[in-house]
Design a protein around this motif. Structure first.
Motif, PDB file in Angstrom:
ATOM      1  N   VAL A 406      65.489  27.608  39.882  1.00  0.00           N
ATOM      2  CA  VAL A 406      65.979  28.095  41.173  1.00  0.00           C
ATOM      3  C   VAL A 406      67.459  28.447  41.058  1.00  0.00           C
ATOM      4  CG1 VAL A 406      66.475  27.451  43.556  1.00  0.00           C
ATOM      5  CG2 VAL A 406      64.256  26.888  42.550  1.00  0.00           C
ATOM      6  N   ALA A 414      60.056  29.623  38.870  1.00  0.00           N
ATOM      7  CA  ALA A 414      60.299  28.348  39.541  1.00  0.00           C
ATOM      8  C   ALA A 414      59.109  27.955  40.406  1.00  0.00           C
ATOM      9  CB  ALA A 414      61.567  28.437  40.390  1.00  0.00           C
ATOM     10  N   ALA A 452      61.719  25.765  45.940  1.00  0.00           N
ATOM     11  CA  ALA A 452      61.490  26.975  45.140  1.00  0.00           C
ATOM     12  C   ALA A 452      60.912  28.078  46.019  1.00  0.00           C
ATOM     13  CB  ALA A 452      60.554  26.667  43.971  1.00  0.00           C
TER      14      ALA A 452
END
Length: 761
Positions: A406, A414, A452
């Protein structure tokens, strides 16, 4: 057959089944072996099993076909073999005569080669000792010497051609032909997956293909076996082939040999550490950090020894040490056999934890972690043979890897990893596990995935995770715990950005009341609930209520948290945004100038806050009529963001669209349209075509086309955007309603519009 008059001596290998010509390497070898008026020497170097001998054999056979006078092949692996091979050549050439001493006969053979008027070739295969070779190289005449070796110091004896692995296409073609598994039996994807798992190593592919052929396996069956069995059980020596051992034994022998020289213990540790890290390479700084008890000079010497032995290679800048994935696998198999894999794994987990950057993600560290995420994922995969119980200790690192991705704005990756990590926790900590540790770790994994999704602006996916997080926090800590109130606050924020504004308003209103009741009006949880409620009012278009609450939030923060607290700085920035929103642009500019001055005093230059608030300051400058200043500032910010975060980072994409908006305001329509078109393409590629920010970029493009007088193009763009808004965020979201109003204005316009209020970026 040898050409008439060609003397062929020694065990020259025949062309193997499915021989890959590797034309680029053959051309490079031809250039290196060009006659330059004196005897030429060239070395083919590379690790075990990359095909050095086969390439040398192909070159030797081509010289026979060309009618060269002599082609002599000598295996030079062990001491004395060169003398024995030259002794045999002396006998075959008729120059040995009555000489009984092998060394004298070898000298006679070398002198004979030096006197030959015709081009000839001497091949020394698998050279072990460069010092021994030097004595026996022809120094004069037209005889060329070709050496193969896993010892890179042979490069001092002449030109060098380094032999790497097959290309993927070469590897797939070789695998299919040797295994006799063709396209109808299996798709290209299965073959490619297998050759990548084997690292495109020719020897490993040959031995794998033989097993597949003999046992009638599909590529997918063999791949499953290879992944879950020791390498020596999945790769066998091919009967009749000149290579004397299976790939596992060959590589293990090379590793063991490297570990018997100087710095043997450090070599062993370095080899084992590298085997547990990413096959894409280990930065030298990280390798030094992994062994703080070893001197930097010793580690440099060890890297040199491993490079010399062709067990690792170096990146072009020398900063990254790369070990072939099959060599890594052999080392890990040895650790498993010795019962040391878990101990090394635990050491590596501690090392990687120590390499984590000391930042909360607010600094521009685009390349600062040296592939740390890949190392964490490689360690997790390497520990698979130990089972889930042993891998529990790696779960925290796995969650950290999601955060690292991230932070680097690798958002798709992610999200994928976040889903995998949550599944790992739910498998390792099943619902029947009622321990507090299990619940807290699973909660952390769920929050990693949620954040995320939020970073990737997949808010619809984040909402159920935020809702479950509130339930989990309440169950673990109670409804009035600070952590639970923060979880409720996050839920309200996710609902707001997902466009569920009425629900967000309800959640924030209740959470603000709860925070005041539990922690008091000046507590940090209360101030966060307060500013998020103000933000929801702003999103709903209720500017009067939003402005009052933003002003109160600044006053409360300054009184309770102090003027330099991060919460206070954020509150001042949000108030400045609100001032610009309601037309008080001059006041917004003054507040931004004060805020940025404080940020420069409190934070390093690499802090991302300068990019965030700098672009909003530029927007306020633009709104107050100082457009040229805004353009200059945004160009500086864009250059800084591209350098510090990368061209595709979401922050960079946002600054780029702010700049396009400023160009449009300055009536630089052609420049603005070109930049908006790039913004749309970038956001579609990075964030996806239906992401809210992608749609906003398209909406901005449509309005700029309209302002430039390109009405029909603008209407088409805005119609498409409105339809996608309705599908993506609903017919009644404020953004959708704004896009609908834009389209109505565009259809009603009879002349170019020169002043338009562009939507938020």
């Amino acid at each position: 057959m040898p050409a008439e008059g060609t003397l062929v001596v020694g065990p020259l290998p025949q062309e193997p089944l499915a021989f890959q010509e590797r034309l680029r390497l053959m051309e490079e070898l031809d250039r290196a072996m060009e006659l330059r008026g004196a005897s030429t020497a060239c070395a083919l170097t590379g690790g075990r099993g990359v095909g050095k001998t086969q390439l040398a054999g192909a070159y030797a056979r081509s010289r026979i076909e060309a009618g060269w006078r002599v082609v002599a092949w000598i295996v030079a692996e062990e001491p004395g073999q060169i003398i024995a091979g030259l002794d045999e050549l002396a006998e075959a050439a008729g120059v040995k005569g009555s000489i009984q001493d092998a060394e004298l006969a070898a000298a006679a053979a070398r002198q004979w080669l030096e006197r030959l008027p015709e081009p000839s070739l001497l091949v020394l295969d698998n050279v072990g000792d460069p010092d021994e070779v030097r004595e026996w190289l022809p120094r004069l005449g037209r005889t060329r010497t070709l050496m193969t070796s896993t010892t890179r110091s042979v490069a001092h004896l002449g030109a060098t051609v380094d032999i790497g692995m097959f290309s993927v296409d070469e590897a797939v073609a070789f695998l299919r032909e040797v295994s006799m598994v063709g396209e109808p039996e299996t798709g290209t994807a299965a073959a490619e997956e297998l050759v990548l798992e084997l690292g495109c190593m020719p020897l490993a592919l040959a031995q794998a293909a033989w097993v597949i052929r003999m046992q009638g396996l599909a590529f997918t069956e063999y791949l499953e076996r290879f992944r879950h069995r020791p390498t020596k059980e999945a790769t066998w020596r091919v009967p009749g082939e000149p290579y004397p051992s299976g790939v596992a034994e060959a590589l293990l022998s090379a590793i063991a040999h490297a570990e018997t020289g100087d710095h043997s213990e450090t070599v062993r540790r370095a080899t084992e550490y590298i085997s547990l890290m990413s096959p894409s390479g280990v930065h030298r700084d990280d390798l030094r950090a992994a062994m703080p008890d070893r001197d930097a000079d010793e580690i440099a010497a060890v890297v040199g020894q491993l490079t010399e032995a062709c067990l690792v290679t170096l990146s072009l800048d020398g900063g990254t040490v790369v070990m072939h994935r099959l060599v890594q696998r052999i080392v890990r198999d040895r650790l498993q056999d010795d019962g040391r894999l878990q101990a090394r794994m635990e050491e590596m987990a501690t090392i990687l934890s120590g390499l984590l950057p000391d930042t909360d993600g607010t600094l521009m560290l685009n390349d600062g972690d040296h592939g740390l995420t890949d190392h964490i994922l490689a360690l997790w995969a390497a520990a698979e043979p130990l089972g889930d119980a042993a891998r529990r200790g790696l779960l925290q690192l796995r969650r950290t890897a999601v955060w690292l991705l991230v932070n680097r704005a690798e958002l798709d990756r992610a999200c994928r990893l976040g889903r995998e990590v949550l599944a790992d926790h739910e498998r390792i900590f099943p619902s029947s596990d009622s321990s507090r540790e299990a619940k807290e770790e699973t909660l952390d994994a769920r929050e990693s995935l949620m954040r995320a999704y939020m970073a990737a602006e997949q808010y619809a996916s984040a909402v159920p995770l935020a809702e479950q997080s509130v339930v989990d926090h309440g169950g673990l800590f109670g409804p009035d715990d600070r952590r639970t109130l923060e979880a409720v606050n996050t839920l309200g924020y996710v609902l707001e950005v997902a466009g569920r504004l009425d629900e967000a308003l309800t959640v924030h209103t209740r959470n603000l009341a709860d925070s005041i009741r539990v922690n008091g009006p000046g507590h940090e949880t209360t101030l966060r609930a307060q500013i998020n409620l103000a933000s929801t009012f702003r999103s709903q278009g209720d500017s009067p209520r939003a402005l009052v609450l933003f002003e109160k939030n600044v006053a409360d923060n300054e009184r309770c948290m102090g003027p330099d607290h991060r919460s206070t700085l954020n509150a001042r920035g949000e108030l400045a945004r609100m001032y610009e929103r309601v037309g008080r642009s001059a006041e917004a500019v003054v507040l931004y100038e004060s805020l940025l001055a404080d940020l420069r005093r409190l934070y390093p230059d690499a802090h991302r806050s300068f990019l965030w608030w700098g672009r909003y300051q530029a927007q306020a400058l633009q709104s107050s009529g100082r457009t040229e200043e805004a353009i200059d500032e945004l160009e500086r910010l864009l250059e800084r963001s591209e350098h510090g975060l990368g061209s595709d980072h979401p922050e960079t994409l946002s600054i780029r669209i702010f700049l396009a908006r400023a160009l449009m305001t300055a009536r630089q329509y052609s420049n603005a349209i070109a930049l908006f078109e790039r913004c749309v393409a970038d956001r579609e590629r990075v964030l996806g075509p239906h992401n809210r920010r992608t749609l906003n970029a398209r909406r901005n493009l449509g309005l700029t086309l309209l302002a430039a007088g390109r009405r029909s193009h603008a209407i088409g763009c805005l119609e498409s955007v409105l339809a996608d808004y309705e599908r993506a965020i609903g017919a009644h979201h404020p953004f959708t309603e704004g896009a609908r109003a834009d389209l109505v204005r565009a259809r009603a316009a009879r002349s170019p519009l020169r002043r338009l209020l562009l939507p938020a970026p």
